[in-house]
Write an enzyme that holds these catalytic residues in place. Structure first.
Site, PDB file in Angstrom:
ATOM      1  N   SER A   1      15.820  56.350 102.198  1.00 21.21           N
ATOM      2  CA  SER A   1      16.111  57.783 102.111  1.00 21.21           C
ATOM      3  C   SER A   1      17.247  58.117 103.062  1.00 21.21           C
ATOM      4  O   SER A   1      17.093  58.019 104.289  1.00 21.21           O
ATOM      5  CB  SER A   1      14.875  58.605 102.477  1.00 21.21           C
ATOM      6  OG  SER A   1      15.281  59.923 102.782  1.00 21.21           O
TER       7      SER A   1
ATOM      8  N   HIS B   1      17.755  56.796  97.869  1.00 24.02           N
ATOM      9  CA  HIS B   1      16.856  57.943  97.686  1.00 24.02           C
ATOM     10  C   HIS B   1      17.491  59.169  98.347  1.00 24.02           C
ATOM     11  O   HIS B   1      17.757  59.174  99.549  1.00 24.02           O
ATOM     12  CB  HIS B   1      15.505  57.616  98.323  1.00 24.02           C
ATOM     13  CG  HIS B   1      14.448  58.648  98.113  1.00 24.02           C
ATOM     14  ND1 HIS B   1      13.660  58.696  96.976  1.00 24.02           N
ATOM     15  CD2 HIS B   1      14.033  59.672  98.898  1.00 24.02           C
ATOM     16  CE1 HIS B   1      12.806  59.704  97.080  1.00 24.02           C
ATOM     17  NE2 HIS B   1      13.011  60.319  98.230  1.00 24.02           N
TER      18      HIS B   1
ATOM     19  N   ASP C   1      17.053  63.059  99.210  1.00 25.90           N
ATOM     20  CA  ASP C   1      16.076  64.137  99.353  1.00 25.90           C
ATOM     21  C   ASP C   1      16.761  65.488  99.299  1.00 25.90           C
ATOM     22  O   ASP C   1      17.453  65.881 100.244  1.00 25.90           O
ATOM     23  CB  ASP C   1      15.319  63.983 100.675  1.00 25.90           C
ATOM     24  CG  ASP C   1      14.302  62.863 100.614  1.00 25.90           C
ATOM     25  OD1 ASP C   1      13.490  62.863  99.671  1.00 25.90           O
ATOM     26  OD2 ASP C   1      14.330  61.985 101.485  1.00 25.90           O
TER      27      ASP C   1
ATOM     28  N   MET D   1      16.309  69.333  99.399  1.00 22.85           N
ATOM     29  CA  MET D   1      15.345  70.367  99.831  1.00 22.85           C
ATOM     30  C   MET D   1      16.062  71.700  99.893  1.00 22.85           C
ATOM     31  O   MET D   1      17.195  71.777 100.408  1.00 22.85           O
ATOM     32  CB  MET D   1      14.785  70.021 101.211  1.00 22.85           C
ATOM     33  CG  MET D   1      14.135  68.653 101.287  1.00 22.85           C
ATOM     34  SD  MET D   1      13.376  68.388 102.901  1.00 22.85           S
ATOM     35  CE  MET D   1      12.937  66.653 102.782  1.00 22.85           C
TER      36      MET D   1
ATOM     37  N   HIS E   1      15.446  63.071  94.541  1.00 22.92           N
ATOM     38  CA  HIS E   1      14.120  63.680  94.710  1.00 22.92           C
ATOM     39  C   HIS E   1      14.294  65.173  94.935  1.00 22.92           C
ATOM     40  O   HIS E   1      14.677  65.600  96.020  1.00 22.92           O
ATOM     41  CB  HIS E   1      13.434  62.985  95.905  1.00 22.92           C
ATOM     42  CG  HIS E   1      12.074  63.495  96.219  1.00 22.92           C
ATOM     43  ND1 HIS E   1      11.370  63.109  97.349  1.00 22.92           N
ATOM     44  CD2 HIS E   1      11.250  64.349  95.561  1.00 22.92           C
ATOM     45  CE1 HIS E   1      10.194  63.707  97.374  1.00 22.92           C
ATOM     46  NE2 HIS E   1      10.095  64.479  96.311  1.00 22.92           N
TER      47      HIS E   1
ATOM     48  N   MET F   1      13.165  68.626  95.708  1.00 22.65           N
ATOM     49  CA  MET F   1      12.125  69.473  96.292  1.00 22.65           C
ATOM     50  C   MET F   1      12.687  70.888  96.303  1.00 22.65           C
ATOM     51  O   MET F   1      13.094  71.435  97.341  1.00 22.65           O
ATOM     52  CB  MET F   1      11.794  68.968  97.710  1.00 22.65           C
ATOM     53  CG  MET F   1      11.041  67.645  97.679  1.00 22.65           C
ATOM     54  SD  MET F   1      11.072  66.747  99.250  1.00 22.65           S
ATOM     55  CE  MET F   1      12.606  65.845  99.051  1.00 22.65           C
TER      56      MET F   1
ATOM     57  N   MET G   1       3.480  61.373  96.745  1.00 21.85           N
ATOM     58  CA  MET G   1       3.865  61.688  98.128  1.00 21.85           C
ATOM     59  C   MET G   1       2.751  61.252  99.083  1.00 21.85           C
ATOM     60  O   MET G   1       1.578  61.581  98.879  1.00 21.85           O
ATOM     61  CB  MET G   1       4.101  63.193  98.285  1.00 21.85           C
ATOM     62  CG  MET G   1       5.328  63.749  97.571  1.00 21.85           C
ATOM     63  SD  MET G   1       6.887  62.942  97.993  1.00 21.85           S
ATOM     64  CE  MET G   1       6.999  63.260  99.769  1.00 21.85           C
TER      65      MET G   1
ATOM     66  N   ASP H   1       6.296  57.749  98.847  1.00 22.02           N
ATOM     67  CA  ASP H   1       7.308  58.350  99.721  1.00 22.02           C
ATOM     68  C   ASP H   1       6.639  59.043 100.906  1.00 22.02           C
ATOM     69  O   ASP H   1       5.890  60.006 100.726  1.00 22.02           O
ATOM     70  CB  ASP H   1       8.124  59.364  98.893  1.00 22.02           C
ATOM     71  CG  ASP H   1       9.264  59.998  99.663  1.00 22.02           C
ATOM     72  OD1 ASP H   1       9.498  59.637 100.827  1.00 22.02           O
ATOM     73  OD2 ASP H   1       9.939  60.872  99.062  1.00 22.02           O
TER      74      ASP H   1
END
Ligand code: DX5
Ligand code: ZN
Length: 232
Positions: free
Chosen positions: A10, A35, A37, A39, A68, A70, A142, A180
């Site tokens: 990540s 990966h 992330d 957010m 990913h 979020m 998760m 993750d």
């Protein structure tokens, strides 16, 4: 589901001033996916990376971008992340108003030729994923509450992984099982034994003195634990 092990560092834990170099470093070190992330400060409290980053990373990376999301409004933003060059896109079950909307998101991703994944937070029953399993290329379980790197693995996540793997087998599905949060040499064996095959590593990779060695250790321990389970 007991597929060969994939390591997905990540880049949330990478050096933000040297992202391109860190992506090259993990590629040389044997990473399978990058990966990313994403957010939005709303679906989760933290704010990280978005579409412009994915666009730039897609130019640099020679391994797939595992994005990913979020975010609270995946149906709005999905076309942008698709266009930006994502190779795998994960949406969160909790971000949708209905199962129908989840199916719509999966179709948007797959129609673009991208691999589709749905994730659940630790307090969402994994059964919520079951209606979507036949459509999915990957599921993401998760093992921390999403929002921050460097958290501790939540004990018992392995039971949730095992439940999804059992259902996938019952339905004759073939998807990767990504886990993750808090994954390291200390925690990988129990999740690999439960059937996870794709491991996100944030702090355990970029915080290591030798990230390549840290990835190799997790790959070896995960491979051995999965093999021991298959033989048992
Ligand atoms: C958490 C993120 C993770 C995180 C992993 O919300 O989705 O990908 O960066 O970091 P570690 O491996 O340090 O728990
Ligand atoms: Zn993540």
């Amino acid at each position: 589901m007991y597929d060969s092990i994939r390591i997905a560092p990540s880049i949330l834990s990478a050096d933000f001033m040297a992202m391109g170099e860190d992506i090259k470093m993990i590629e040389r070190g044997g990473a399978d996916f990058v990966h990313v992330d994403v957010m939005d400060g709303h679906f989760v409290p933290n704010l990280t990376l978005g579409v412009p980053f994915v666009k730039q990373a897609a130019k640099v990376a020679s391994i797939p971008l595992d994005v990913h999301l979020m975010i609270s409004n995946p149906l709005v933003q999905l076309p942008w992340f698709i266009e930006a060059g994502s190779d795998i896109i994960t949406v969160h079950y909790e971000a949708f108003d209905s199962d129908e909307d989840v199916f719509t998101a999966i179709a948007m991703i797959k129609d673009a030729g991208i691999k589709a994944c749905v994730s659940v937070k630790p307090d969402t029953p994994v059964e919520a994923l079951f209606p979507f399993l036949p459509q999915l290329d990957m599921v993401l379980i998760m093992s921390v509450y999403p929002g921050f790197s460097g958290q501790s693995y939540i004990e018992g996540t392995e039971d949730r992984i095992a439940a999804v793997v059992a259902k996938g087998r019952e339905l004759g599905c073939d998807f990767l099982v990504e886990v993750d949060g808090g994954i390291s040499a200390k925690t990988v064996e129990r999740v690999a034994a439960a059937g996870a095959d794709t491991f996100v590593m944030g702090s355990a990779c970029f915080g290591a003195v030798d990230p390549a060695q840290a990835m190799a250790d997790v790959r070896r321990l995960g491979t051995e634990a999965a093999a021991a389970h298959r033989e048992a």
